[in-house]
Design a protein around this motif. Sequence first.
Motif, PDB file in Angstrom:
ATOM      1  N   LYS A 184       0.822  -1.209   0.000  1.00  0.00           N
ATOM      2  CA  LYS A 184       0.000   0.000   0.000  1.00  0.00           C
ATOM      3  C   LYS A 184       0.861   1.266   0.000  1.00  0.00           C
ATOM      4  N   VAL A 185       1.857   1.292  -0.848  1.00  0.00           N
ATOM      5  CA  VAL A 185       2.726   2.475  -0.963  1.00  0.00           C
ATOM      6  C   VAL A 185       2.552   3.095  -2.344  1.00  0.00           C
ATOM      7  N   ASN A 186       2.803   4.398  -2.442  1.00  0.00           N
ATOM      8  CA  ASN A 186       2.770   5.113  -3.718  1.00  0.00           C
ATOM      9  C   ASN A 186       1.482   4.790  -4.496  1.00  0.00           C
ATOM     10  N   ILE A 187       0.343   5.034  -3.840  1.00  0.00           N
ATOM     11  CA  ILE A 187      -0.942   4.544  -4.327  1.00  0.00           C
ATOM     12  C   ILE A 187      -1.251   5.003  -5.758  1.00  0.00           C
ATOM     13  N   LEU A 188      -1.211   6.319  -6.006  1.00  0.00           N
ATOM     14  CA  LEU A 188      -1.560   6.814  -7.335  1.00  0.00           C
ATOM     15  C   LEU A 188      -0.567   6.348  -8.394  1.00  0.00           C
ATOM     16  N   ALA A 189       0.713   6.323  -8.027  1.00  0.00           N
ATOM     17  CA  ALA A 189       1.727   5.856  -8.972  1.00  0.00           C
ATOM     18  C   ALA A 189       1.454   4.406  -9.364  1.00  0.00           C
ATOM     19  N   ASN A 190       1.076   3.600  -8.388  1.00  0.00           N
ATOM     20  CA  ASN A 190       0.808   2.197  -8.668  1.00  0.00           C
ATOM     21  C   ASN A 190      -0.516   1.991  -9.399  1.00  0.00           C
ATOM     22  N   PHE A 191      -1.417   2.950  -9.279  1.00  0.00           N
ATOM     23  CA  PHE A 191      -2.650   2.908 -10.072  1.00  0.00           C
ATOM     24  C   PHE A 191      -2.302   2.941 -11.563  1.00  0.00           C
ATOM     25  N   TRP A 192      -1.433   3.893 -11.938  1.00  0.00           N
ATOM     26  CA  TRP A 192      -1.026   3.999 -13.341  1.00  0.00           C
ATOM     27  C   TRP A 192      -0.127   2.835 -13.742  1.00  0.00           C
ATOM     28  N   LEU A 193       0.732   2.381 -12.814  1.00  0.00           N
ATOM     29  CA  LEU A 193       1.583   1.232 -13.106  1.00  0.00           C
ATOM     30  C   LEU A 193       0.720  -0.006 -13.362  1.00  0.00           C
ATOM     31  N   GLY A 194      -0.364  -0.142 -12.604  1.00  0.00           N
ATOM     32  CA  GLY A 194      -1.284  -1.263 -12.809  1.00  0.00           C
ATOM     33  C   GLY A 194      -1.935  -1.219 -14.177  1.00  0.00           C
ATOM     34  N   ILE A 195      -2.330  -0.024 -14.627  1.00  0.00           N
ATOM     35  CA  ILE A 195      -2.913   0.116 -15.966  1.00  0.00           C
ATOM     36  C   ILE A 195      -1.889  -0.270 -17.029  1.00  0.00           C
ATOM     37  N   LEU A 196      -0.639   0.168 -16.830  1.00  0.00           N
ATOM     38  CA  LEU A 196       0.428  -0.185 -17.770  1.00  0.00           C
ATOM     39  C   LEU A 196       0.584  -1.700 -17.874  1.00  0.00           C
ATOM     40  N   LEU A 197       0.720  -2.358 -16.727  1.00  0.00           N
ATOM     41  CA  LEU A 197       0.982  -3.793 -16.732  1.00  0.00           C
ATOM     42  C   LEU A 197      -0.209  -4.574 -17.265  1.00  0.00           C
ATOM     43  N   PHE A 198      -1.427  -4.146 -16.927  1.00  0.00           N
ATOM     44  CA  PHE A 198      -2.616  -4.817 -17.437  1.00  0.00           C
ATOM     45  C   PHE A 198      -2.697  -4.680 -18.961  1.00  0.00           C
ATOM     46  N   SER A 199      -2.477  -3.462 -19.439  1.00  0.00           N
ATOM     47  CA  SER A 199      -2.531  -3.218 -20.886  1.00  0.00           C
ATOM     48  C   SER A 199      -1.453  -4.006 -21.619  1.00  0.00           C
ATOM     49  N   PHE A 200      -0.248  -3.999 -21.040  1.00  0.00           N
ATOM     50  CA  PHE A 200       0.867  -4.701 -21.665  1.00  0.00           C
ATOM     51  C   PHE A 200       0.610  -6.205 -21.673  1.00  0.00           C
ATOM     52  N   GLY A 201       0.074  -6.708 -20.563  1.00  0.00           N
ATOM     53  CA  GLY A 201      -0.234  -8.138 -20.481  1.00  0.00           C
ATOM     54  C   GLY A 201      -1.271  -8.559 -21.505  1.00  0.00           C
ATOM     55  N   CYS A 202      -2.317  -7.740 -21.651  1.00  0.00           N
ATOM     56  CA  CYS A 202      -3.359  -8.048 -22.642  1.00  0.00           C
ATOM     57  C   CYS A 202      -2.807  -8.001 -24.060  1.00  0.00           C
ATOM     58  N   THR A 203      -1.891  -7.078 -24.308  1.00  0.00           N
ATOM     59  CA  THR A 203      -1.276  -6.987 -25.634  1.00  0.00           C
ATOM     60  C   THR A 203      -0.435  -8.229 -25.930  1.00  0.00           C
ATOM     61  N   GLY A 226     -10.207  -7.139 -30.841  1.00  0.00           N
ATOM     62  CA  GLY A 226      -9.999  -5.693 -30.835  1.00  0.00           C
ATOM     63  C   GLY A 226      -9.611  -5.113 -29.485  1.00  0.00           C
ATOM     64  N   VAL A 227      -9.758  -5.914 -28.408  1.00  0.00           N
ATOM     65  CA  VAL A 227      -9.461  -5.385 -27.070  1.00  0.00           C
ATOM     66  C   VAL A 227      -7.971  -5.118 -26.901  1.00  0.00           C
ATOM     67  N   SER A 228      -7.118  -6.046 -27.358  1.00  0.00           N
ATOM     68  CA  SER A 228      -5.674  -5.870 -27.169  1.00  0.00           C
ATOM     69  C   SER A 228      -5.170  -4.656 -27.938  1.00  0.00           C
ATOM     70  N   GLU A 229      -5.692  -4.417 -29.155  1.00  0.00           N
ATOM     71  CA  GLU A 229      -5.281  -3.242 -29.917  1.00  0.00           C
ATOM     72  C   GLU A 229      -5.678  -1.960 -29.202  1.00  0.00           C
ATOM     73  N   LEU A 230      -6.879  -1.960 -28.635  1.00  0.00           N
ATOM     74  CA  LEU A 230      -7.354  -0.780 -27.926  1.00  0.00           C
ATOM     75  C   LEU A 230      -6.504  -0.507 -26.687  1.00  0.00           C
ATOM     76  N   LEU A 231      -6.191  -1.560 -25.925  1.00  0.00           N
ATOM     77  CA  LEU A 231      -5.424  -1.380 -24.698  1.00  0.00           C
ATOM     78  C   LEU A 231      -3.972  -1.009 -24.968  1.00  0.00           C
ATOM     79  N   SER A 232      -3.473  -1.372 -26.143  1.00  0.00           N
ATOM     80  CA  SER A 232      -2.077  -1.050 -26.445  1.00  0.00           C
ATOM     81  C   SER A 232      -1.842   0.454 -26.474  1.00  0.00           C
ATOM     82  N   PHE A 233      -2.890   1.241 -26.780  1.00  0.00           N
ATOM     83  CA  PHE A 233      -2.752   2.694 -26.804  1.00  0.00           C
ATOM     84  C   PHE A 233      -2.728   3.297 -25.396  1.00  0.00           C
ATOM     85  N   ALA A 234      -3.018   2.490 -24.384  1.00  0.00           N
ATOM     86  CA  ALA A 234      -2.973   2.981 -23.000  1.00  0.00           C
ATOM     87  C   ALA A 234      -1.617   2.745 -22.351  1.00  0.00           C
TER      88      ALA A 234
END
Length: 360
Positions: free
Chosen positions: A5-24, A44-52
């Motif tokens: 539970k550290v760097n909450i907002l930073a990890n919010f964006w890091l989570g989006i990165l890793l989720f998007s990258f994983g789906c790609t 089409g989901v992986s292509e859409l998430l790749s832009f995030a």
Amino acid sequence: MNPRKVNILANFWLGILLFSFGCTLLDRPFLHFNTYVQYPNLIGVSELLSFAMAPSLYLSVVYFTSPGRKLTKTDFLHFIPWLLFLLHQLPFLFQSADTKLYLLTHPSPIPPNPYFGLVMFYIIKIQVVVYWILAYRKLLKHQKNIQLIASTTEYINLKWLKNFLFILACMVLLWFNEEFFKISIISTLTPLGYVLSTYFIVYFSLRQEEIFPYPPKDQVYINEIILESEQPVINKTQRLSSEKLEQLKIELHYRMQAEKLFLDSDLDLPDLASKMNITSHELSFVLNEGFGTNFYQFINTYRVEEAKTLLLSEKHHHLNMLGIAYEAGFSSKTTFNTYFKKTTGLSPSQYQATVKKQIQ
């Protein structure tokens, strides 16, 4: 996952990165195992998430390096390419599963707009490179800025994030090889490269420390100090009168000599400001304008002087270099050796041997 539970907002964006990258990354096995045929709604989901991926990487680094920063509307401007692609894909995404499956297995007799596809193909690559560079520059600036507020930087210098970025760069190079270069030996090693990279990305993510473990008020002060340090000299705020500045310089020097506050290895700018009953802003001004230095250099200079005394003291001859470092207030032998040599031009052992030889 952020179990600490550290760097909450930073990890919010890091989570989006890793989720998007994983789906790609899943796009290839989904194609190989005909997953899209079984679950057409995934098309089409992986292509859409790749832009995030790219903007979330940059925003993650921004929030890791900016204490007290709040989520703002302007943050979402980075997702304009993603939004444009989403709007373009909406007609397809709202189709039924049967229609999507039909379109997947029966190419349209009317070819799609080739220019749009080409633009999208290159935009995602350019986006990744540009945002990686911006994130890396932001990280380098952070490693310099933390010297304004900390006397020990090992745990907050985000070295793990630097390693994280290098691993991401390796994965991007593997991806670019598949798309452009087609070097066979690299292509053969690509699956293994992705597996190892994923492992190290998770490893570095989970071992992170809290970057700015301060109350919200102090985080705001620190963020303002960092922002002011990046402004031109002509825009600096004159926070103290000349008389008050001289008074605080004398007091600060006295307390360093008499109380040896620098021996506390965890001493930081807010702590010292609190001991002197002034704000972090005022203390930063005293250091910058009064002593022409930053907090890191100011405190560690006193520690080096203390270490010099200990190295020549018969009372402390039983201590090894690590013991000397700890006794002088340093938190690691690496920082001790590096800053000692930077200050004196000699390593601690060389200094000890040279001075003792001169005395004899």
